[in-house]
Design an enzyme around this catalytic site. Structure first.
Site, PDB file in Angstrom:
ATOM      1  N   GLY A   1     -17.182  12.555  34.934  1.00 53.14           N
ATOM      2  CA  GLY A   1     -17.560  13.734  34.163  1.00 53.14           C
ATOM      3  C   GLY A   1     -16.959  14.977  35.243  1.00 53.14           C
TER       4      GLY A   1
ATOM      5  N   HIS B   1     -11.123  17.655  34.641  1.00 52.61           N
ATOM      6  CA  HIS B   1     -10.158  18.511  34.998  1.00 52.61           C
ATOM      7  C   HIS B   1      -9.122  17.955  34.056  1.00 52.61           C
ATOM      8  CE1 HIS B   1      -8.877  15.416  37.858  1.00 52.61           C
ATOM      9  NE2 HIS B   1     -10.301  15.828  38.421  1.00 52.61           N
TER      10      HIS B   1
ATOM     11  N   HIS C   1      -8.229  14.321  34.492  1.00 50.55           N
ATOM     12  CA  HIS C   1      -8.836  13.448  33.270  1.00 50.55           C
ATOM     13  C   HIS C   1      -8.382  13.804  31.834  1.00 50.55           C
ATOM     14  CE1 HIS C   1     -12.190  14.112  36.217  1.00 50.55           C
ATOM     15  NE2 HIS C   1     -12.346  12.883  36.062  1.00 50.55           N
TER      16      HIS C   1
ATOM     17  N   SER D   1     -12.406  16.258  41.200  1.00 55.74           N
ATOM     18  CA  SER D   1     -13.669  16.877  40.824  1.00 55.74           C
ATOM     19  C   SER D   1     -14.366  17.429  42.428  1.00 55.74           C
ATOM     20  CB  SER D   1     -14.543  15.977  40.188  1.00 55.74           C
ATOM     21  OG  SER D   1     -14.032  15.557  39.286  1.00 55.74           O
TER      22      SER D   1
END
Ligand code: PAF
Length: 276
Positions: free
Chosen positions: A28, A31, A34, A183
């Site tokens: 999760g 950005h 991903h 992340s």
């Protein structure tokens, strides 16, 4: 986009699918890195699914599990905009129910590089990825080249366990100043953020030297070290020239060799790499 939190719902959705499924496993706080994996999955499969699960077993007790950035609503909006078909966002008890005791270990590839400082990390990664493969039964699964060791290890696991899943590695996505998207970049102070692109500059400096004819891995490592030393806020953890499949340290660097490094900015640890 369907959003499911349980394995039962996921299996029901999967059972009704016709055609290939591309899976993008993530933790999760999505950005562009991903989202580029999602784009690849959508381009190569009629169905694309993303999992968001901050996997506790890949964090050591002194690591950042609790503070790892999370923003599910923002992730949902981004995935809907991309046209993703399903998001699986289970709670930890769904993935690791009472009594869970199986571990997957890719013995040798877990040890060098990241494994030196994070000795239990890859067992957690391999275990959760194997579980996600079992739950989704995807045709293809997409991972970023930024985590080069993770990618090599998952490829090895898929080969060793004869998994009928194609592992697709996708290019690193960078900020305009060269910093690889992660992340964990969210942890950086403005001063650290300004210093962080030195990781990319170190890789570029080694590659330039290699393109000029320098094939000694030690010279390339020295160049990466010296470039990192130009930034007082950045402390090198390792800089390596390795075989991209076995991760063995090389004496000379052929085409295809992996330049990889890790560095601390205070407590934040960033990694980056480049294939020659
Ligand atoms: O790369 C990641 O985000 C994680 O290691 C993964 C593959 C989703 C497993 O938790």
């Amino acid at each position: 986009m369907e959003i499911v939190k349980t394995i039962r719902e996921l299996r029901e959705w999967r059972g009704n699918l016709r055609g290939d499924l591309g899976l993008v496993p993530t933790m999760g706080f999505l950005h562009e890195g991903h989202l580029s994996l999602v784009r690849h999955a959508l381009a190569q499969n009629p169905h694309a699914a993303v999992s968001i699960f901050v996997n506790p077993t890949q964090f050591a007790p002194d690591e950042d599990l609790d503070s790892y950035p999370r923003d599910l609503q923002r992730d949902v909006d981004l995935l809907k905009a991309k046209g993703c078909h399903l998001l699986f966002a289970p709670p930890p008890s769904e993935v690791y129910p009472e009594g869970f005791q199986t571990r997957v270990e890719v013995a040798e590839l877990s040890k060098p590089l990241e494994g030196v400082r994070r000795p239990t990390h890859f067992q957690g990664v391999a275990t959760v990825v194997m579980k996600l493969f079992g739950i989704f039964q995807p045709t293809r699964a997409y991972f970023g080249q930024k985590d080069a060791q993770q990618l090599a290890l998952i490829r090895r696991m898929a080969r060793d366990l004869n998994l009928p899943i194609q592992i697709v590695g996708c290019p690193i996505i960078r900020e305009p100043d060269g910093l690889a998207m992660s992340s964990r970049n969210a942890y950086l102070t403005p001063a650290q953020r300004a210093a962080a692109p030195v990781l990319h500059r170190a890789l570029l400096a080694a590659r330039t030297l290699w393109l000029q004819g320098e094939k000694s891995a030690e010279s390339l490592r020295r160049t990466m070290r010296q470039t990192i030393e130009t930034e007082p806020l950045v402390r090198l953890d390792y800089a390596t020239v390795a075989d991209p499949e076995t991760l063995a340290e090389l004496g000379t660097a052929p085409q295809g060799a992996l330049l990889a490094l890790a560095a601390f900015l205070d407590k934040t640890r960033l990694i980056d790499n480049m294939v020659l």
